[in-house]
Scaffold this active site. Sequence first.
Site, PDB file in Angstrom:
ATOM      1  N   ALA A 126      -4.575  -2.337   6.626  1.00 21.51           N
ATOM      2  CA  ALA A 126      -4.887  -0.924   6.822  1.00 21.51           C
ATOM      3  C   ALA A 126      -5.859  -0.407   5.770  1.00 21.51           C
ATOM      4  CB  ALA A 126      -3.602  -0.106   6.827  1.00 21.51           C
ATOM      5  N   GLY A 164      -7.675  -2.089   3.457  1.00 25.08           N
ATOM      6  CA  GLY A 164      -8.914  -2.845   3.461  1.00 25.08           C
ATOM      7  C   GLY A 164      -9.830  -2.441   4.603  1.00 25.08           C
ATOM      8  N   LYS A 220      -1.587  -7.411   0.113  1.00 23.58           N
ATOM      9  CA  LYS A 220      -0.320  -7.145  -0.551  1.00 23.58           C
ATOM     10  C   LYS A 220      -0.328  -7.897  -1.883  1.00 23.58           C
ATOM     11  CE  LYS A 220       1.925  -4.820   2.706  1.00 23.58           C
ATOM     12  NZ  LYS A 220       2.483  -3.467   2.514  1.00 23.58           N
ATOM     13  N   LYS A 232      -0.291   6.216  -9.825  1.00 23.20           N
ATOM     14  CA  LYS A 232      -0.040   5.722  -8.464  1.00 23.20           C
ATOM     15  C   LYS A 232       1.172   4.797  -8.434  1.00 23.20           C
ATOM     16  CE  LYS A 232      -1.045   4.552  -4.083  1.00 23.20           C
ATOM     17  NZ  LYS A 232      -2.171   3.666  -3.755  1.00 23.20           N
ATOM     18  N   ASN A 271       4.354   5.524  -6.132  1.00 23.87           N
ATOM     19  CA  ASN A 271       4.833   4.578  -5.130  1.00 23.87           C
ATOM     20  C   ASN A 271       6.254   4.106  -5.403  1.00 23.87           C
ATOM     21  OD1 ASN A 271       2.604   4.550  -3.444  1.00 23.87           O
ATOM     22  ND2 ASN A 271       1.611   2.859  -4.498  1.00 23.87           N
ATOM     23  N   ASN A 293       8.200   5.200  -2.173  1.00 20.71           N
ATOM     24  CA  ASN A 293       8.162   4.182  -1.121  1.00 20.71           C
ATOM     25  C   ASN A 293       9.510   3.518  -0.860  1.00 20.71           C
ATOM     26  OD1 ASN A 293       5.466   4.847  -1.203  1.00 20.71           O
ATOM     27  ND2 ASN A 293       4.742   2.738  -1.250  1.00 20.71           N
ATOM     28  N   SER A 297       4.018   2.243   3.248  1.00 14.46           N
ATOM     29  CA  SER A 297       3.801   0.837   3.610  1.00 14.46           C
ATOM     30  C   SER A 297       5.083   0.020   3.465  1.00 14.46           C
ATOM     31  CB  SER A 297       2.692   0.240   2.748  1.00 14.46           C
ATOM     32  OG  SER A 297       3.011   0.324   1.366  1.00 14.46           O
TER      33      SER A 297
END
Length: 305
Positions: free
Chosen positions: A10, A12, A77, A184, A188, A192, A256
């Site tokens: 996604a 990339g 990943k 970040k 995350n 996440n 994700s």
Amino acid sequence: MRVCIVGCGAVGSLFAANLANLDDVEVWAYDLSREHVDAINAGGLRLSGAGEVVGQVRATTEAAELPPCDFGIVATKAMHTEPAIAATAHAFADGAVASVQNGIGNEEVLAEHVGRVIRGTTFPAGRILEPGHVQWDVKGDTTIGPFEPSPATSEEIERLAEACTRAGLPTEAVADARGPQWRKVIFNAATNPVGALTGLTHGRVCEDPPLRALVSGLVDEGKAVAGAQGIVLDADPEELIDHAARPDVAYDHKASMLQDVEARRQTEIDYLNGGIARFGRAHSVPTPLNDAILALVKGLERSWA
């Protein structure tokens, strides 16, 4: 300028399709999904949602087919960084390679294979709808800077930032990219896995008071670990979390890690909460909440066996 996107999932794909619409940029993509690669080569790489874009990208599953590139942008990943850069490093013998991945430790792996590395942090997000077609869920900024042990030149970093910005992905070149990266990582690691464990989107996690309190506790641990390393965050992760929870930003976005859990794929938990916990131990900062989240997600992964 020739750019190779290593890992055309996604994120990339967002870089690949947008950069491919610049007249002075030739974009290649390396990905292991034959269906995705074939669809890209047949009809271009399509983005829909936050932006409607079709980029003409040269995609391949064969690393040996990649030509020499000025830049690489690694978007795999985190657990796939090593095999991906080992396969593609020949294309960057005279180029610089940037990571726009989640987690901690990707740049160190890249530096084992290429000479000039760029530390990157990006917020645009999406999901693959079908081969060759990506839903662009969230727009956002990208920050890039030198990876201190094996840095790209300031001119290279500024050149890549300028191209990404012209392509519609606002990117800032900075002298020290650790602050944005850790902001970040903390964001995350705090949001996440909570979404992954509950099945809730970002906005629904944040509107539940007990879950929001857990998120804040995880943020506080991450801030303490960053501070122990002398890293100054460029913004408060709490503000970013609240901003993303707005209906017009990422309220309905599935992180994700939740997408991975729903597909029963290995998650990046070892590079998010696991990374914060590792650095916490190294600097004598306790991280009990990150340790607990790490154990829960690893246990969930084991349940699929």
